[in-house]
Write an enzyme that holds these catalytic residues in place. Structure first.
Site, PDB file in Angstrom:
ATOM      1  N   ALA A  77       9.156   1.368  -5.121  1.00  0.00           N
ATOM      2  CA  ALA A  77      10.329   2.246  -5.174  1.00  0.00           C
ATOM      3  C   ALA A  77       9.932   3.715  -5.063  1.00  0.00           C
ATOM      4  CB  ALA A  77      11.115   2.005  -6.449  1.00  0.00           C
ATOM      5  N   GLU A  92       0.789   4.539   0.827  1.00  0.00           N
ATOM      6  CA  GLU A  92       1.027   5.337   2.027  1.00  0.00           C
ATOM      7  C   GLU A  92       1.692   4.506   3.110  1.00  0.00           C
ATOM      8  OE1 GLU A  92      -2.466   7.148  -0.157  1.00  0.00           O
ATOM      9  OE2 GLU A  92      -1.870   5.129   0.459  1.00  0.00           O
ATOM     10  N   ASP A 147       7.330   4.942  -3.539  1.00  0.00           N
ATOM     11  CA  ASP A 147       6.933   5.187  -2.149  1.00  0.00           C
ATOM     12  C   ASP A 147       8.165   5.329  -1.260  1.00  0.00           C
ATOM     13  OD1 ASP A 147       4.356   4.651  -3.172  1.00  0.00           O
ATOM     14  OD2 ASP A 147       4.552   2.525  -2.666  1.00  0.00           O
ATOM     15  N   TYR A 157      -6.780  -7.315  -6.484  1.00  0.00           N
ATOM     16  CA  TYR A 157      -8.112  -7.754  -6.087  1.00  0.00           C
ATOM     17  C   TYR A 157      -8.528  -6.854  -4.922  1.00  0.00           C
ATOM     18  CZ  TYR A 157      -7.340 -11.908  -8.939  1.00  0.00           C
ATOM     19  OH  TYR A 157      -7.096 -12.753  -9.990  1.00  0.00           O
ATOM     20  N   ARG A 158      -8.967  -5.647  -5.256  1.00  0.00           N
ATOM     21  CA  ARG A 158      -9.252  -4.667  -4.207  1.00  0.00           C
ATOM     22  C   ARG A 158     -10.666  -4.101  -4.306  1.00  0.00           C
ATOM     23  NH1 ARG A 158      -4.960  -0.560  -6.546  1.00  0.00           N
ATOM     24  NH2 ARG A 158      -4.568  -0.085  -4.363  1.00  0.00           N
ATOM     25  N   LYS A 161       9.515  12.161 -10.420  1.00  0.00           N
ATOM     26  CA  LYS A 161      10.282  10.914 -10.306  1.00  0.00           C
ATOM     27  C   LYS A 161      10.358  10.246 -11.671  1.00  0.00           C
ATOM     28  CE  LYS A 161       7.368   9.765  -7.083  1.00  0.00           C
ATOM     29  NZ  LYS A 161       6.627   9.019  -6.030  1.00  0.00           N
ATOM     30  N   ASP A 166       7.687  -4.707  -0.971  1.00  0.00           N
ATOM     31  CA  ASP A 166       7.416  -3.305  -1.287  1.00  0.00           C
ATOM     32  C   ASP A 166       8.090  -2.329  -0.331  1.00  0.00           C
ATOM     33  OD1 ASP A 166       5.853  -4.414  -3.225  1.00  0.00           O
ATOM     34  OD2 ASP A 166       4.005  -3.372  -2.670  1.00  0.00           O
ATOM     35  N   GLY A 176       0.847  -1.194   0.000  1.00  0.00           N
ATOM     36  CA  GLY A 176       0.000   0.000   0.000  1.00  0.00           C
ATOM     37  C   GLY A 176       0.874   1.232   0.000  1.00  0.00           C
ATOM     38  N   GLY A 188      12.269   7.145 -12.331  1.00  0.00           N
ATOM     39  CA  GLY A 188      12.779   5.782 -12.317  1.00  0.00           C
ATOM     40  C   GLY A 188      14.271   5.714 -12.562  1.00  0.00           C
TER      41      GLY A 188
END
Length: 321
Positions: free
Chosen positions: A256, A35, A258, A105-106, A226, A294, A33, A228
């Site tokens: 990355a 945040e 985040d 799947y959200r 940003k 993540d 996620g 990359g």
């Protein structure tokens, strides 16, 4: 809190081998996620961080809360929802070197039920920094209202208000992203956005600096683009700076951006100028790129210190007391 975020926690299932998901027999569970990734990174550097959100009132919701608590993120303003699930995504890792691909799947997640009632005035106004993303604002109509309210409250209280568009497909408001997100930028101090998604929002521009100027004209005085493997660039008032990536090798770029946000904001709150903060953010992003998770390889201060100029290391080491 040093920083409070409004956002959607996700559970990610990481494959035990590369290849198409149909060929993967086992997965490892982890937290994700946008945040959450940023808050967990900043907490690892010593920031006092808190999340406003909703999770399911089941084992996956408990896993999210326990992981955030273990990462020193305050979850007293994360509500348990008995009627909805916590969002999930699977990560597909290419065997041919292509970037990892997320499969979400959200739909109907607990976080999609976020609304203005979840945004407690005192908690938001007590933060030095507030951050949310376009993911949260585009989850649902009520989540968009919650994000807009939180941005107004934070701005009104004098917090540094941060926004990352973080565009994702197939959300409630994806097809209206510019219509729904651009008006929010009037409440934003710091914009942290990817180059391609920023062009999608504000339209094509002759140069990277013109792109930043177009965002700045909408409200934010500090704009970071940003890029990359091509690094990052920032416009603060009239000062333009560019930053090369810490390294261009990347195993998995999910998370990355985040991580960059976490390193950048921590450095800025510690007193660093934007160009230096981009360097710190680049190191943090590179570290997270090195693993399939993540946020798990986001560096600690002892990892960062040898890579920084002495004065910068002392500034960061003295942050937050």
């Amino acid at each position: 809190m040093d920083i409070v975020g409004l956002g959607e926690p996700l559970v990610v299932l990481l494959p035990d081998r590369p290849g198409p998901l149909r060929s993967v027999p086992r997965f490892e569970r982890a937290l994700a996620g946008a945040e959450c990734n940023t808050l967990l990174g900043m907490a690892r550097l010593g920031g006092r961080c808190g999340l406003v959100s909703r999770v399911s009132d089941d084992e996956l919701g408990s896993f999210v809360l326990e992981t955030l608590r273990a990462g020193q993120v305050d979850v007293t303003h994360v509500r348990r929802d008995p009627d909805r699930t916590t969002g999930l995504y699977f990560k597909e890792v290419s065997a041919l070197g292509a970037d990892a691909k997320p499969l979400y799947y959200r739909g109907g997640s607990a976080a999609a039920a976020l609304g203005p009632d979840d945004v407690e005035r005192e908690y938001i106004q007590g933060a030095r920094v507030f951050i949310t993303t376009g993911i949260t604002a585009l989850l649902s109509e009520s989540a968009h209202e919650a994000a807009a309210q939180a941005l107004r409250l934070a701005r009104g209280a004098g917090a540094r208000v941060v926004f990352d568009p973080n565009l994702r497909p197939r959300l409630w408001g994806t097809d209206r992203a510019a219509e729904l997100l651009l008006p929010l930028l009037g409440e934003v101090d710091v914009y942290l956005g990817g180059e391609h998604e920023t062009r999608a929002l504000v339209g094509p521009q002759p140069s990277l600096r013109d792109l930043a100027l177009a965002v700045q004209a909408l409200g934010p005085r500090e704009v970071v683009i940003k890029r990359g493997k091509d690094g990052a660039a920032s416009l603060t008032d009239d000062a333009w700076a560019e930053q090369a990536p810490h390294r261009d090798w990347c195993r998995d770029s999910v998370g990355a951006g985040d991580a960059f946000n976490g390193g950048y904001l921590f450095a800025r709150e510690s007193g660093c100028e934007s160009d230096v903060a981009m360097g710190v953010g680049s190191i943090c992003a590179s570290a997270v790129c090195s693993s399939p998770g993540d946020f798990e390889t986001f560096p600690r201060m002892e990892d960062l210190r040898p890579l920084l100029d002495g004065d910068v290391a002392r500034l960061l080491g003295g942050a937050n007391g």
